[in-house]
Design an enzyme around this catalytic site. Sequence first.
Site, PDB file in Angstrom:
ATOM      1  CG  ASP A 122       5.433 -25.657  -8.325  1.00  0.00           C
ATOM      2  OD1 ASP A 122       6.042 -26.247  -9.239  1.00  0.00           O
ATOM      3  OD2 ASP A 122       5.245 -24.432  -8.313  1.00  0.00           O
ATOM      4  CG  HIS A 159      30.898 -13.452 -14.460  1.00  0.00           C
ATOM      5  ND1 HIS A 159      30.349 -13.581 -13.205  1.00  0.00           N
ATOM      6  CD2 HIS A 159      31.429 -12.203 -14.509  1.00  0.00           C
ATOM      7  CE1 HIS A 159      30.525 -12.458 -12.530  1.00  0.00           C
ATOM      8  NE2 HIS A 159      31.193 -11.609 -13.295  1.00  0.00           N
ATOM      9  CD  GLU A 201      28.666 -16.824 -13.445  1.00  0.00           C
ATOM     10  OE1 GLU A 201      28.486 -15.771 -12.819  1.00  0.00           O
ATOM     11  OE2 GLU A 201      29.795 -17.336 -13.620  1.00  0.00           O
ATOM     12  CB  CYS A 251      33.828 -11.929 -10.706  1.00  0.00           C
ATOM     13  SG  CYS A 251      33.960 -10.194 -11.227  1.00  0.00           S
ATOM     14  CE1 TYR A 252      33.345  -7.726  -3.320  1.00  0.00           C
ATOM     15  CE2 TYR A 252      32.872  -9.897  -2.407  1.00  0.00           C
ATOM     16  CZ  TYR A 252      33.114  -8.549  -2.231  1.00  0.00           C
ATOM     17  OH  TYR A 252      33.120  -8.017  -0.952  1.00  0.00           O
ATOM     18  N   GLY A 273      30.007 -10.176  -7.334  1.00  0.00           N
ATOM     19  CA  GLY A 273      29.275  -9.185  -6.559  1.00  0.00           C
ATOM     20  C   GLY A 273      29.598  -7.787  -7.046  1.00  0.00           C
ATOM     21  CE  LYS A 328       6.822 -24.022 -11.901  1.00  0.00           C
ATOM     22  NZ  LYS A 328       5.591 -24.379 -11.154  1.00  0.00           N
TER      23      LYS A 328
END
Length: 513
Positions: free
Chosen positions: A227, A169, A171, A82-83, A55, A369
């Site tokens: 979808d 991070h 990710e 992190c945060y 964040g 998606k």
Amino acid sequence: MNSPRVLVMDFGSQYVNLIARRVRELRVHCEIVPHSLSAEEMARTLPSAIIMSGGPASVYEQTAPKCDPGIFDLEIPVLGICYGMQLAVMALGGEVRRAERREYGPAEVELDPECQLFDGVPSPTSVWMSHGDSVASLPPGFRVAARSANTPVAAIEDPQRRIYGVQFHPEVVHTAHGREILANFLLRISGLPGDWTPGSFIEETIAAIRRQIGDDRAVCALSGGVDSSVAALLTARAIGDRLTCIFVNHGLLRKGEPEEVEKVFRGHFHLNLVVVDARERFLSRLAGIEDPEAKRRVIGEEFIRVFEEEAARLGDLRFLVQGTLYPDVIESTAKDTGPAAKIKTHHNVGGLPEDLKFELVEPLRLLFKDEVRLIGAELGLPDTILGRHPFPGPGLAVRALGEVTAERIEILREADAIVTEEISRAGLYSDVWQAFAVLPTGRSVGVMGDGRTYSYFVVVRAVVSEDGMTADWARLPHSVLERISSRIVNEVAGVNRVVYDITSKPPATIEWE
């Protein structure tokens, strides 16, 4: 659907959606939840693990987003990023201060080989840092598990309580072994089986739809896109002929779509399909409206009114099935899930009237998606629909900028068809996430024959992306762009110029409105 196995707490990180994607790639289901969710509310969802996102705030600021400290007493694994790590430190009795030396970008970290989070990860390893604060003292029971030249506490662990934190991070792709670190947390430390597959999703979702609808009947908002098609097939498997699909031709569809929808769903899948010709109705409602948000709201409301009228003809229908996806939910409800800005209202999420007479059934609400396409392939959807580029619920209305008229929509529809045809002919259709035409409100001067023209210009937009959350403009070959431009100018009356959009998302969105 069964309760999500992993909850990702959103503290306003620009990467929170990427965390969810990385978790899904490890075949573990997850859901992004607001940081304000209480420990009691979390416990009711029976999660197997919690990930606390990064964040932009500093944890010691009075207005910084906080979490319920009780989540650390739930006796389930927690990973702070992190945060999220710094917040866990403060909540459990440690201290966080402004760092003497900030750390942004690539860094090398030394890992403690005894830490299970880093099992199989080489040390040192390259990671991505983005922080101006650092941990000054650890809470009781914690130990340092990684450090860098600028950050003495780059990772922490309390293996007894299975609480972990990383200052970097994992990710992002810039962290060399981020996938392995997340896999260690999810599969080894949390003990998750990594068995979330299209087949298991279909089985769970069909059961959930049956529980929600019971013995009642439902209508499905079928547009013919991936979808709504997948949502319709899942619901049909759950309740059979108690589902009626309503296809509304609002006059804002791509060329040939109405015919394709009838062929596939009435002819191939044998679904109960009602086709409503509402072209004049929608154009009448949109007359004089230029604001894109207003157009979305009008189209969303008109869709519902059409469904209510058709449902009344069919009898007492209580449920409405929609193909809402996770990015739609995230972008439309960002203020409800975390300290982030709302981007725009999506037709399926934010455009519904307050006096909605249906209870919504949204079986794809937690999917991206590409995951929906995997589900569709498992269900047997043909490639003509499965591989189709995403198309907004309001259709061409949000690609014809400004007021929507029959003339402008027809110009746009023909130009858009040429874009699709030429990209397909070049074998590039499946290589791009979306490719389409946009019709701005302005006109430009041109010369055709020996005369001056003052006509519309068309913008061609083509992007590459994994999930639609971020995108880069597609580097289409100049020869393809040349053919698109030549055909549009020569074949579409009222157009004398074609331009190509080379803006990424962010700062732009994929759609122009």
